[in-house]
Design a protein around this motif. Structure first.
Motif, PDB file in Angstrom:
ATOM      1  N   ALA A 173      13.591  12.821  27.547  1.00  0.00           N
ATOM      2  CA  ALA A 173      13.241  11.587  26.641  1.00  0.00           C
ATOM      3  C   ALA A 173      12.097  10.790  27.438  1.00  0.00           C
ATOM      4  O   ALA A 173      11.269  10.544  26.878  1.00  0.00           O
ATOM      5  CB  ALA A 173      14.534  10.565  26.425  1.00  0.00           C
ATOM      6  N   ASP A 174      12.286  10.969  28.836  1.00  0.00           N
ATOM      7  CA  ASP A 174      11.486  10.048  29.610  1.00  0.00           C
ATOM      8  C   ASP A 174       9.888  10.646  29.600  1.00  0.00           C
ATOM      9  O   ASP A 174       8.951   9.996  29.892  1.00  0.00           O
ATOM     10  CB  ASP A 174      11.780  10.056  31.143  1.00  0.00           C
ATOM     11  CG  ASP A 174      12.739   9.062  31.463  1.00  0.00           C
ATOM     12  OD1 ASP A 174      13.084   8.257  30.594  1.00  0.00           O
ATOM     13  OD2 ASP A 174      13.356   9.087  32.628  1.00  0.00           O
ATOM     14  N   VAL A 175       9.934  12.051  29.253  1.00  0.00           N
ATOM     15  CA  VAL A 175       8.289  12.479  29.183  1.00  0.00           C
ATOM     16  C   VAL A 175       7.897  12.544  27.452  1.00  0.00           C
ATOM     17  O   VAL A 175       6.883  13.374  27.318  1.00  0.00           O
ATOM     18  CB  VAL A 175       8.408  13.984  29.880  1.00  0.00           C
ATOM     19  CG1 VAL A 175       8.513  13.784  31.360  1.00  0.00           C
ATOM     20  CG2 VAL A 175       9.210  14.922  29.371  1.00  0.00           C
ATOM     21  N   GLY A 176       8.663  11.878  26.863  1.00  0.00           N
ATOM     22  CA  GLY A 176       8.000  11.775  25.470  1.00  0.00           C
ATOM     23  C   GLY A 176       8.538  12.693  24.590  1.00  0.00           C
ATOM     24  O   GLY A 176       7.911  13.270  23.666  1.00  0.00           O
ATOM     25  N   ILE A 177       9.465  13.601  24.692  1.00  0.00           N
ATOM     26  CA  ILE A 177      10.076  14.718  23.947  1.00  0.00           C
ATOM     27  C   ILE A 177      11.024  14.198  22.976  1.00  0.00           C
ATOM     28  O   ILE A 177      11.992  13.533  23.283  1.00  0.00           O
ATOM     29  CB  ILE A 177      10.522  15.819  24.748  1.00  0.00           C
ATOM     30  CG1 ILE A 177       9.512  16.734  25.601  1.00  0.00           C
ATOM     31  CG2 ILE A 177      11.207  17.039  23.839  1.00  0.00           C
ATOM     32  CD1 ILE A 177       9.805  17.692  26.533  1.00  0.00           C
ATOM     33  N   PRO A 178      10.616  14.155  21.824  1.00  0.00           N
ATOM     34  CA  PRO A 178      11.874  13.745  20.625  1.00  0.00           C
ATOM     35  C   PRO A 178      12.936  14.699  20.732  1.00  0.00           C
ATOM     36  O   PRO A 178      12.896  15.885  20.959  1.00  0.00           O
ATOM     37  CB  PRO A 178      10.899  13.732  19.427  1.00  0.00           C
ATOM     38  CG  PRO A 178       9.595  14.701  19.745  1.00  0.00           C
ATOM     39  CD  PRO A 178       9.443  14.642  20.938  1.00  0.00           C
ATOM     40  N   HIS A 179      14.222  14.254  20.247  1.00  0.00           N
ATOM     41  CA  HIS A 179      15.340  14.999  19.980  1.00  0.00           C
ATOM     42  C   HIS A 179      15.438  15.723  21.081  1.00  0.00           C
ATOM     43  O   HIS A 179      15.705  16.879  21.041  1.00  0.00           O
ATOM     44  CB  HIS A 179      15.339  15.843  18.830  1.00  0.00           C
ATOM     45  CG  HIS A 179      14.522  15.223  17.577  1.00  0.00           C
ATOM     46  ND1 HIS A 179      14.999  14.000  16.881  1.00  0.00           N
ATOM     47  CD2 HIS A 179      13.484  15.328  16.828  1.00  0.00           C
ATOM     48  CE1 HIS A 179      14.356  13.765  15.984  1.00  0.00           C
ATOM     49  NE2 HIS A 179      13.319  14.597  16.055  1.00  0.00           N
ATOM     50  N   PRO A 180      15.505  15.130  22.402  1.00  0.00           N
ATOM     51  CA  PRO A 180      15.688  16.176  23.685  1.00  0.00           C
ATOM     52  C   PRO A 180      17.128  16.865  23.531  1.00  0.00           C
ATOM     53  O   PRO A 180      17.220  17.945  24.045  1.00  0.00           O
ATOM     54  CB  PRO A 180      15.905  14.836  24.709  1.00  0.00           C
ATOM     55  CG  PRO A 180      16.029  13.416  23.967  1.00  0.00           C
ATOM     56  CD  PRO A 180      15.585  13.732  22.716  1.00  0.00           C
TER      57      PRO A 180
END
Lengths: 266, 313
Positions: free
Chosen positions: B131-138
């Motif tokens: 989530a911290d690197v901006g990946i949706p639906h981790p």
């Protein structure tokens, strides 16, 4: 506006989906645009946006599922290979990787001479002089004529590829990421060459690139592609200064990019 | 600022041919070194040599290579192994090659986390990292395989792995070259953020001056296997001193300014086996003069700044 050299109307291209039995992928979805004689039209957009498919379909390297491709008013969208042949000379392509666009077992002279002879543009007696003249036009000394592709650098080979395309005096060149693989210092040489050649010969060019700086330097008009659709098209200044579409705005935004670190000059 | 890695006189050979020579490096915690150069300039092999990842046929040697207090030069390959990945990590241009294709993203993150989580459940940690690197639906992405993610997403997942490893040195080799402009800017922002959080030493290899300007504190300009200019990024970008650096920056500026004709650097990079004697840039240099045919040392011209050129202006 003058009669367009190339008019593309509602062009749709579909490919078989490798992941779904019987499925199709729509690579181009109803794209329309004109290319005027002597203009450089840039195609920009991210990978997968359909830039290359559009360039290749314009040259009829793909057959479209729908729409028309009018080359000087004549629809070539569904011509047979034999019927296309007289038009092939008028439309040439320059690819990203020059090494893979040459036969490794042929010299540069042979590579340039073959299309000249095939299209009966000059006699066997004249061909050597023509090849040398073409090499000179793209800034290669005559000493390169007997060389094989692996004996040349990327920049030299890209010059030869441009020369081979020019040899047939085409009306249109499609250049697909033609400077993307070149080193920074060599890229400037090839961009200057493309610009000079285009001015000298007045040919039209579709220049496919993901590099917005390059598009802005070289192109008269620019078309922005996204997911197989044409988002907007217009004079380069207008699209870059007043982008209309949100996606274009985001793309252009990367140019005037976030402040350089600690006041580094941009 | 404390030096994490100090390298003196690194050189790399391919058989009898010296591919890279006389490279000195000092990498400080919290600082980004931008390495600029064209393909064939030796920037990638230099970094591979630091991690002992050189391909077969290339050998490296150095007068000194010190990581914190450890003398890396005296370590066997086996003794060096704990440093690679955990202390010094590398991000490549193509993220696909950094993943095991038959393992999920979750497996990769769990492996990276294993060394530090001390018994804590890995999954919530992994979800936070993604989530911290901006990946949706981790949560869903943990179940995916590398080929199911786009290049930009995979590069993000790789950055998440590096955050998990908390290395002291991160080397990124053209990590955004294959990505689209918009994604490129997002990834650069992530790198800046990552570096601030870990206060790691960061080496960023690129051929793009614009990118280097955005991310670097110091610059190292390489040409034909040699360092030709090094110093604070702002100082070099404002007033480059080596003719090659000047050419690179002039070309980039001319493109941005839409000049009528682009400034060119004539000629091309010499092959490693066919380098000219003396200054390696001399055959392409517009201001070469008598004296340039002698080998040029890297000489200091200002605090922290050096060029391999005899010109004084």
């Amino acid at each position: 506006m003058t009669e367009p050299l190339l008019r593309i109307e509602d062009l749709t291209v579909r490919f078989r989906d490798p992941n779904r039995e019987g499925g199709t992928l729509t690579a181009l979805d109803g794209v329309s645009l004109d290319v005027a004689p002597g203009e450089i039209l840039g195609l920009v957009g991210e990978s997968g946006s359909g830039k290359t498919t559009l360039g290749k379909t314009a040259l009829r390297l793909h057959e479209p599922a729908g729409g028309r491709i009018l080359l000087r008013g004549r629809d070539i969208a569904h011509l047979s290979e034999a019927a296309l042949r007289p038009h092939r000379r008028a439309m040439q392509m320059v690819f990203q990787d020059p090494l893979s666009s040459f036969n490794p077992r042929q010299t540069i002279a042979t590579a340039i001479a073959t299309p000249l002879l095939l299209h009966r543009l000059c006699s066997k007696a004249e061909v050597r002089a023509r090849v040398l003249a073409i090499l000179e036009e793209v800034g290669l000394p005559a000493a390169f004529a007997p060389r094989f592709p692996h004996q040349m650098s990327g920049g030299q080979l890209q010059r030869a590829a441009i020369g081979r395309a020019l040899a047939l005096s085409p009306d249109l060149i499609v250049a697909d990421e033609a400077v993307s693989k070149l080193d920074v210092s060599v890229r400037a040489q090839i961009l200057n060459l493309l610009r000079a050649v285009q001015r000298r010969s007045g040919l039209a060019m579709i220049f496919i690139t993901h590099d917005l700086h390059v598009a802005r330097f070289l192109c008269h008009r620019v078309a922005v592609m996204h997911f197989g659709k044409l988002l907007e098209i217009g004079p380069v200044e207008e699209v870059f200064d007043r982008p209309r579409h949100d996606y274009t705005r985001a793309l252009i935004g990367t140019l005037h990019s976030p402040a350089a670190k600690q006041g580094n000059a941009p | 600022m404390s030096a994490l890695l100090k390298v003196r006189n690194l050189r790399i050979h391919a058989g009898p041919v010296e591919v890279v020579r006389q490279v000195d490096l000092v990498l400080n915690a919290g600082e980004t070194l931008g390495v600029i150069g064209e393909s064939g300039s030796g920037k990638t092999v230099t970094c591979l040599a630091l991690l002992r990842l050189l391909p077969d046929g290339l050998t490296a040697g150095a007068d000194a290579m010190v990581w914190r207090d450890a003398d890396l030069g005296s370590l066997s390959d086996r003794e060096f192994r704990p440093y690679r990945g955990r202390q010094m990590a590398m991000v490549f241009q193509d993220p696909v090659g950094s993943f095991n294709p038959v393992k999920t993203i979750g497996w990769h993150l769990r492996t990276a986390l294993d060394r530090r989580r001390a018994g804590a459940p890995w999954r919530p940690l992994a979800v936070t990292l993604l989530a911290d690197v901006g990946i949706p639906h981790p949560d869903a992405v943990l179940e995916r395989y590398p080929h199911q993610l786009s290049g930009g997403m995979l590069q993000r997942a790789l950055i998440a792995m590096i955050v998990a490893l908390e290395p002291g040195l991160i080397i990124a080799d053209e990590p955004t070259t294959n990505l689209d402009n918009i994604v490129e800017q997002q990834i650069l922002a992530l790198f800046r953020d990552l570096q601030e959080r870990l206060s790691a030493a960061f080496v960023f290899i690129t051929h793009d001056i614009g990118i280097a300007a955005q991310i670097s504190d110091r610059l190292l300009v390489m040409y034909a296997g040699e360092v030709v200019e090094t110093g604070p990024a702002a100082a070099i970008l404002a007033a480059p001193r080596h003719p090659y650096t000047r050419g690179l920056i002039a070309t980039a500026r001319a493109l941005t300014a839409r000049a009528e004709t682009l400034a060119e650097i004539p000629g091309q990079l010499p092959l490693p086996g066919a380098r000219p004697t003396g200054c390696v840039f001399r055959p392409r240099c517009a201001v070469a003069r008598p004296g340039c045919e002698a080998p040029q040392p890297l000489r200091a011209i200002a605090p922290g700044r050096a060029i391999r050129c005899l010109l004084d202006d």
